[in-house]
Scaffold this active site. Structure first.
Site, PDB file in Angstrom:
ATOM      1  N   CYS A 109      15.619   4.463  20.671  1.00  0.00           N
ATOM      2  CA  CYS A 109      15.085   5.227  19.556  1.00  0.00           C
ATOM      3  C   CYS A 109      16.245   5.836  18.799  1.00  0.00           C
ATOM      4  O   CYS A 109      17.232   6.230  19.402  1.00  0.00           O
ATOM      5  CB  CYS A 109      14.163   6.310  20.072  1.00  0.00           C
ATOM      6  SG  CYS A 109      13.476   7.286  18.756  1.00  0.00           S
ATOM      7  N   GLU A 144      15.881  -2.026  19.913  1.00  0.00           N
ATOM      8  CA  GLU A 144      14.565  -2.465  20.371  1.00  0.00           C
ATOM      9  C   GLU A 144      13.634  -2.636  19.191  1.00  0.00           C
ATOM     10  O   GLU A 144      13.624  -1.836  18.260  1.00  0.00           O
ATOM     11  CB  GLU A 144      13.983  -1.468  21.371  1.00  0.00           C
ATOM     12  CG  GLU A 144      12.639  -1.904  21.906  1.00  0.00           C
ATOM     13  CD  GLU A 144      12.103  -0.983  22.976  1.00  0.00           C
ATOM     14  OE1 GLU A 144      10.918  -0.628  22.914  1.00  0.00           O
ATOM     15  OE2 GLU A 144      12.868  -0.601  23.865  1.00  0.00           O
TER      16      GLU A 144
END
Length: 549
Positions: free
Chosen positions: A405, A439
């Site tokens: 993140c 990601e």
């Protein structure tokens, strides 16, 4: 229109045009869905989500902004079969399934791509009217170092994610035959001519692991740690609801098919963090009793949340922190990075996740932060180290993710800090001797920032190539990946995105036009913040040994 709204009962799920101001401060009437209705003394307020707009624009509106003449009532409840054969019902609004609930970042359409092992050679263009660099992609493949091993794919946690966030860029393989076309499909123009985003992209995006939490149903075979924070319970534990073990790895992509009205609405009006007041964009699972406050106060050093200014002042007399907990692994000028272990500093990590969820919408927030490392970027002044942004990463990633993140706080967006966070994540990958990738899925702003960073980094490598003994310089995709630590698939997708790959006289070549070169030079001239590898003091750990957790 207030009288009309009063005469017609507007309920949750209705759709109708709602008045708002656009970026040019002009009136517009986009279609919106009513998510909630509340009564205050004297009138009603309606919480609306603008269809095909990002959820960060959702807001409470008064009846005079509603066009009830075009009101669409929600569909009646439809009976839907369930797995056990029993019928179930779920209320739906008109065209609910076909509408995005969040800003959707565009993805690169499928195109043919270069083999990782193929080499590039650089030569001056033979066309006099076009001063450009031609990178000749030879069809002869490199030795075994150019081959990539297939990586296992994760299970998608929700089929509906494809409509809500940008998927991973598809990277099909280029045929070995010389006749195969290498022209990227449907891409026109120069990426560096797009103004507003490429120079200082606001990185409030990147959504990935270690940040946000949403209730999702239990899944067999996955065990989770007990909820460490206040509020609702974690529903991804064992089937009987009793947590048995912590989750050690895995994606934090949110299961958007299980959104409810509560999590679709912003629940915090304002956050005071140091000298800044922030307006949250999305729901964050802070304790219920704090959501009714006009302002939520946070200690800017330990990120503890408090209900009043007096409580904050009392806390500051006892809080000894003047920087994030953990090790300072980078400092240059006023910029510092701190490495924080999610297991050793659990409370800080959880508070950081709660704050980040206010500005991220694509990921889930788990309270078992043990599997993650958090890298917090700060700015230093006489009062201490003030948080600017952060990224998290898994201690062990089976898919070479170097970012889970990533977020730049709104007061610091559009100032180059987003690219600095991305660059730092790749510097860590270089020290680890790995290639990395963020990601997926990326948020809309995250995809813009990463594409811009990849483009500038790869073009920087290509433009520094020099002729060798009069021959055109050559470079392989593998070598670009090793120099930058950018994963080969991202290198290929970036070359396609920039529309550099062409097919010429039986060979694949990359052509850097004058527009590309000039645009790159302008972008690099504006990019003042860079990571200095000499200022990085970082020793990677082998997290496969559980004793180090």
């Amino acid at each position: 229109m207030a009288d009309s709204a009063a005469s017609v009962e507007i309920v949750e799920g209705c759709r109708l045009p709602v008045l708002r101001k656009n970026q040019e401060n002009e009136d517009e009437w986009p279609l919106a869905e009513i998510l909630s209705v509340k009564d205050i003394p004297g009138r009603k307020l309606y919480y609306v989500h603008y269809i095909d707009f990002n959820k960060r624009l959702d807001e409470w509106v008064s009846p005079d902004r509603l066009d009830v003449k075009k009101l669409q009532f929600p569909k009646k409840e439809a009976k839907t079969p369930t797995k056990n054969g029993l019928s179930g019902s779920r209320p739906g609004s008109p065209e609910r399934e076909g509408v995005r609930a969040d800003g959707q970042a565009g993805s690169v359409p499928g195109r043919s791509a270069s083999q990782p092992g193929e080499s590039f050679s650089v030569r001056p263009s033979q066309v006099a009217t076009r001063k450009s660099l031609d990178l000749n992609l030879q069809s002869a493949t490199a030795p075994s170092r150019g081959k990539t091993l297939p990586t296992p794919k994760r299970k998608a946690e929700s089929a509906s994610l494809a409509t809500l966030a940008s998927p991973a860029t598809p990277v099909p393989s280029l045929p070995d035959s010389a006749e195969a076309s290498a022209y990227p499909a449907g891409r026109h123009g120069n990426a560096f001519n797009n103004k507003g985003r490429d120079d200082h992209d606001p990185l409030s995006l990147l959504t990935t692991n270690g940040t946000a939490r949403r209730l999702i149903p239990s899944q067999p075979g996955r065990k989770r740690k007990a909820n460490c924070g206040g509020g609702d319970e974690d529903s991804q534990d064992s089937s009987d609801g009793v947590p048995t073990a912590p989750r050690m790895t895995g994606s934090l992509v949110s299961d958007r098919s299980h959104d409810d009205i509560v999590t679709r609405m912003k629940n915090i009006d304002c956050i005071e963090l140091g000298r800044h007041r922030l307006k949250p964009w999305y729901f964050s699972p802070y304790p219920q009793e704090l959501t009714a406050l006009p302002i939520l106060y946070l200690c800017e050093f330990c990120l503890k949340y408090l209900k009043s200014l007096k409580c904050l002042q009392r806390h500051l007399t006892k809080c000894n922190l003047r920087h994030p907990p953990g090790n300072e692994i980078y400092r240059k000028g006023t910029i510092s990075f701190f490495e924080i272990d999610g297991r050793k500093n659990k409370t800080y990590s959880q508070n950081l996740c709660l704050l980040a969820k206010c500005f991220l919408d694509h990921k889930t927030l788990y309270y078992d932060t043990d599997p993650f490392l958090f890298y917090v970027m700060t700015e230093y002044d006489a009062k201490g180290f003030h948080i600017v942004g952060y990224f998290s990463k898994e201690k062990e990633s089976t898919e070479d993710y170097n970012v889970a993140c990533i977020l730049t706080l709104p007061p610091y967006q559009r100032r180059g800090y987003g690219k600095l966070l991305i660059e730092f994540s790749y510097e860590l990958s270089k020290v680890e001797g790995k290639t990395g990738t963020p990601e997926k899925p990326l948020s809309d702003l995250g995809l813009l920032s990463y594409r811009s960073y990849w483009s500038q980094t790869i073009l920087e490598i290509l433009m520094e190539l020099k002729p060798d003994n009069g021959e055109r310089p050559q470079i392989t995709i593998n070598e670009i990946s090793e120099l930058t630590s950018v994963k080969k698939e991202d290198v290929i997708s970036t070359l396609q995105y920039l529309n550099l790959i062409n097919y010429y006289k039986g060979q694949y070549i990359l052509t850097l036009s004058e527009d590309i070169v000039e645009g790159h030079e302008r972008a690099m001239h504006k990019r003042h913040l860079r990571i200095d590898p000499k200022c990085l003091h970082f020793t990677p750990k082998d997290w496969s040994k559980r004793g180090k957790w």
